[in-house]
Design a protein around this motif. Structure first.
Motif, PDB file in Angstrom:
ATOM      1  N   GLU A 207       0.732  -1.212  -0.061  1.00  0.00           N
ATOM      2  CA  GLU A 207      -0.049   0.148   0.040  1.00  0.00           C
ATOM      3  C   GLU A 207       0.930   1.384  -0.069  1.00  0.00           C
ATOM      4  O   GLU A 207       0.518   2.295  -0.723  1.00  0.00           O
ATOM      5  CB  GLU A 207      -0.970   0.101   1.238  1.00  0.00           C
ATOM      6  CG  GLU A 207      -1.857  -1.174   0.996  1.00  0.00           C
ATOM      7  CD  GLU A 207      -2.744  -1.195   2.445  1.00  0.00           C
ATOM      8  OE1 GLU A 207      -2.434   0.003   3.413  1.00  0.00           O
ATOM      9  OE2 GLU A 207      -3.670  -2.014   2.584  1.00  0.00           O
ATOM     10  N   VAL A 210       2.188   1.671  -3.376  1.00  0.00           N
ATOM     11  CA  VAL A 210       1.152   2.482  -4.274  1.00  0.00           C
ATOM     12  C   VAL A 210       0.796   3.680  -3.923  1.00  0.00           C
ATOM     13  O   VAL A 210       0.814   4.608  -4.866  1.00  0.00           O
ATOM     14  CB  VAL A 210      -0.187   1.506  -4.056  1.00  0.00           C
ATOM     15  CG1 VAL A 210      -1.441   2.001  -4.703  1.00  0.00           C
ATOM     16  CG2 VAL A 210       0.144  -0.091  -4.501  1.00  0.00           C
ATOM     17  N   LEU A 211       0.812   4.076  -2.771  1.00  0.00           N
ATOM     18  CA  LEU A 211       0.629   5.618  -2.364  1.00  0.00           C
ATOM     19  C   LEU A 211       1.536   6.289  -2.930  1.00  0.00           C
ATOM     20  O   LEU A 211       1.350   7.518  -3.314  1.00  0.00           O
ATOM     21  CB  LEU A 211       0.337   5.702  -0.915  1.00  0.00           C
ATOM     22  CG  LEU A 211      -1.040   4.983  -0.512  1.00  0.00           C
ATOM     23  CD1 LEU A 211      -1.210   5.184   1.152  1.00  0.00           C
ATOM     24  CD2 LEU A 211      -2.221   5.509  -0.988  1.00  0.00           C
ATOM     25  N   ARG A 212       2.900   5.859  -2.685  1.00  0.00           N
ATOM     26  CA  ARG A 212       4.100   6.803  -3.090  1.00  0.00           C
ATOM     27  C   ARG A 212       4.062   6.903  -4.517  1.00  0.00           C
ATOM     28  O   ARG A 212       4.299   8.053  -5.078  1.00  0.00           O
ATOM     29  CB  ARG A 212       5.415   6.146  -2.833  1.00  0.00           C
ATOM     30  CG  ARG A 212       6.503   6.701  -3.207  1.00  0.00           C
ATOM     31  CD  ARG A 212       7.996   6.003  -2.791  1.00  0.00           C
ATOM     32  NE  ARG A 212       8.228   6.029  -1.311  1.00  0.00           N
ATOM     33  CZ  ARG A 212       7.950   4.993  -0.594  1.00  0.00           C
ATOM     34  NH1 ARG A 212       7.803   3.541  -1.014  1.00  0.00           N
ATOM     35  NH2 ARG A 212       8.257   4.679   0.696  1.00  0.00           N
ATOM     36  N   GLN A 213       3.702   6.038  -5.311  1.00  0.00           N
ATOM     37  CA  GLN A 213       3.634   5.921  -6.689  1.00  0.00           C
ATOM     38  C   GLN A 213       2.400   6.985  -7.157  1.00  0.00           C
ATOM     39  O   GLN A 213       2.598   7.695  -8.016  1.00  0.00           O
ATOM     40  CB  GLN A 213       3.387   4.653  -7.343  1.00  0.00           C
ATOM     41  CG  GLN A 213       3.280   4.578  -8.878  1.00  0.00           C
ATOM     42  CD  GLN A 213       4.529   5.037  -9.560  1.00  0.00           C
ATOM     43  OE1 GLN A 213       5.588   4.658  -9.014  1.00  0.00           O
ATOM     44  NE2 GLN A 213       4.573   5.870 -10.408  1.00  0.00           N
ATOM     45  N   ALA A 214       1.284   7.084  -6.356  1.00  0.00           N
ATOM     46  CA  ALA A 214       0.294   7.931  -6.841  1.00  0.00           C
ATOM     47  C   ALA A 214       0.598   9.211  -6.334  1.00  0.00           C
ATOM     48  O   ALA A 214       0.384  10.177  -7.054  1.00  0.00           O
ATOM     49  CB  ALA A 214      -0.881   7.304  -5.735  1.00  0.00           C
ATOM     50  N   ASP A 217       2.860  10.342  -9.290  1.00  0.00           N
ATOM     51  CA  ASP A 217       2.183  10.722 -10.142  1.00  0.00           C
ATOM     52  C   ASP A 217       1.274  12.131 -10.118  1.00  0.00           C
ATOM     53  O   ASP A 217       1.260  12.914 -11.056  1.00  0.00           O
ATOM     54  CB  ASP A 217       1.105   9.618 -10.413  1.00  0.00           C
ATOM     55  CG  ASP A 217       1.846   8.222 -11.026  1.00  0.00           C
ATOM     56  OD1 ASP A 217       2.934   8.190 -11.453  1.00  0.00           O
ATOM     57  OD2 ASP A 217       1.272   7.247 -10.845  1.00  0.00           O
ATOM     58  N   SER A 218       1.007  12.315  -8.937  1.00  0.00           N
ATOM     59  CA  SER A 218       0.086  13.446  -8.655  1.00  0.00           C
ATOM     60  C   SER A 218       1.303  14.812  -8.744  1.00  0.00           C
ATOM     61  O   SER A 218       0.811  15.650  -9.387  1.00  0.00           O
ATOM     62  CB  SER A 218      -0.316  13.536  -7.167  1.00  0.00           C
ATOM     63  OG  SER A 218      -0.954  14.629  -6.871  1.00  0.00           O
ATOM     64  N   ARG A 221       1.877  15.347 -12.458  1.00  0.00           N
ATOM     65  CA  ARG A 221       0.713  15.704 -13.003  1.00  0.00           C
ATOM     66  C   ARG A 221       0.561  17.040 -12.667  1.00  0.00           C
ATOM     67  O   ARG A 221       0.415  18.174 -13.646  1.00  0.00           O
ATOM     68  CB  ARG A 221      -0.624  14.999 -12.724  1.00  0.00           C
ATOM     69  CG  ARG A 221      -1.813  15.409 -13.214  1.00  0.00           C
ATOM     70  CD  ARG A 221      -3.169  14.778 -12.767  1.00  0.00           C
ATOM     71  NE  ARG A 221      -2.802  13.180 -12.999  1.00  0.00           N
ATOM     72  CZ  ARG A 221      -2.634  12.370 -11.677  1.00  0.00           C
ATOM     73  NH1 ARG A 221      -2.660  12.947 -10.710  1.00  0.00           N
ATOM     74  NH2 ARG A 221      -2.526  11.402 -12.236  1.00  0.00           N
TER      75      ARG A 221
END
Length: 338
Positions: A207, A210-214, A217-218, A221
């Protein structure tokens, strides 16, 4: 992300089974019983032999008394009565005595003492005496209990002692096996908890990734959106000093972002617009809403300015209150209707 492991379920007790090491108490029990029985048998035989030797000693004592009387007395009835009284006094309980004369054929004994309830005929002792012309036969026989009772008591005593020692040793061994079983169960439970905790940690790590990748990405972006918008994005502290400014400032004003760090943002504004900029900051602080102001930004070349619309949003912290501002400055030299 910050969840603890307090909700890890109990893996439950291990499947019921035999305690570990039960062969130990079983060996102790079997060997103890066998040794107790053998020792009780040996002790019983020894006690029986000692009882038989004691009976033989009593027989010899009686014979000795008869010999003494035969040596110094006659066969008169009064002398036999005295011998009878003397033997009766020294006769042991459980022993019967009979004295017969071999000088005549008669079945009537000269002296008969004692009353054995269960006479042991096979253990009867006979001694033939011949002194001063007298020929007598002294016969004694013991009661069955006289020889069997000591052997029985000794057998029960040794057997009971051995049984108690065996029982205590077996119980101690069982207690050790129970303790070992509890430790084994605790080890099994801890191993299960460790497996569950490892799985939970693995899940949390996934998790987290996944959060680090999100988050990455944020951030990517956001940088892309800032770059595509063409606006200058900046973060100011509570005093209005620049803490961060986007790279678009180089395209719009010809200034390097690193040269603007810790400088008041108002220095980038034309002098007539600075007061209105401060009013915009105050309005954003008071209303905690988006505030807007049209200003002229100073280009690196002192002879030109860049018209821009500035939007300001206040940054607040639940503990410290207002901590700064976030703003964007969009070049409207080419026309802007927003």
């Amino acid at each position: 992300m910050d969840r603890d492991l307090s909700d890890i379920p109990d893996p439950g007790p291990r499947r019921p089974g035999l305690w570990p090491g039960l062969w130990g108490p079983a060996v102790i029990l079997v060997c103890g019983v066998i040794l107790s029985l053998l020792t009780a048998r040996l002790a019983s035989d020894m006690a029986h032999q000692l009882a038989h030797q004691h009976y033989q000693a009593l027989h010899q004592s009686l014979v000795s008394q008869v010999v003494i009387h035969l040596a110094r007395q006659s066969q008169a009835d009064d002398q036999l009565q005295e011998l009878r009284d003397t033997l009766a006094t020294g006769l042991h309980d459980g022993i019967s005595l009979r004295i017969d004369t071999l000088e005549r054929h008669t079945k009537k004994p000269l002296i008969q003492l004692g009353s054995a309830r269960h006479p042991a005929g096979n253990d009867a002792l006979r001694t033939e005496l011949q002194t001063n012309g007298r020929h007598w036969m002294v016969t004694t026989w013991p009661d069955t209990q006289l020889l069997a009772s000591p052997a029985r008591r000794m057998g029960w005593l040794v057997g009971a002692s051995g049984g108690m020692i065996t029982a205590v040793a077996t119980l101690l061994a069982l207690a050790l096996c129970r303790q070992a079983a509890r430790k084994d169960d605790n080890g099994h439970r801890l191993a299960g908890l460790n497996r569950i905790a490892d799985q939970r940690i693995t899940n949390l790590q996934v998790e987290k990734n996944v959060l680090r990748q999100a988050l990455n990405d944020s951030e990517s972006r956001s940088r892309d959106l800032v770059a595509l918008s063409g606006a200058i994005v900046s973060e100011l502290d509570e005093q209005g000093q620049i803490g961060f400014v986007s790279a678009q400032v180089a395209d719009v004003l010809g200034l390097a972002p690193s040269d603007l760090i810790n400088r008041p943002f108002s220095e980038l504004l034309a002098e007539p617009d600075r007061e209105r900029f401060y009013q915009c900051l105050a309005a954003a602080r008071q209303e905690t809403a988006l505030a807007r102001v049209d200003v002229n930004l100073l280009h690196r070349s002192a002879e030109r300015t860049v018209p821009a619309v500035v939007r300001v949003m206040v940054l607040k912290d639940p503990i410290h209150g207002v901590t700064g501002f976030r703003l964007s400055a969009l070049n409207i030299a080419n026309g802007y209707n927003g």
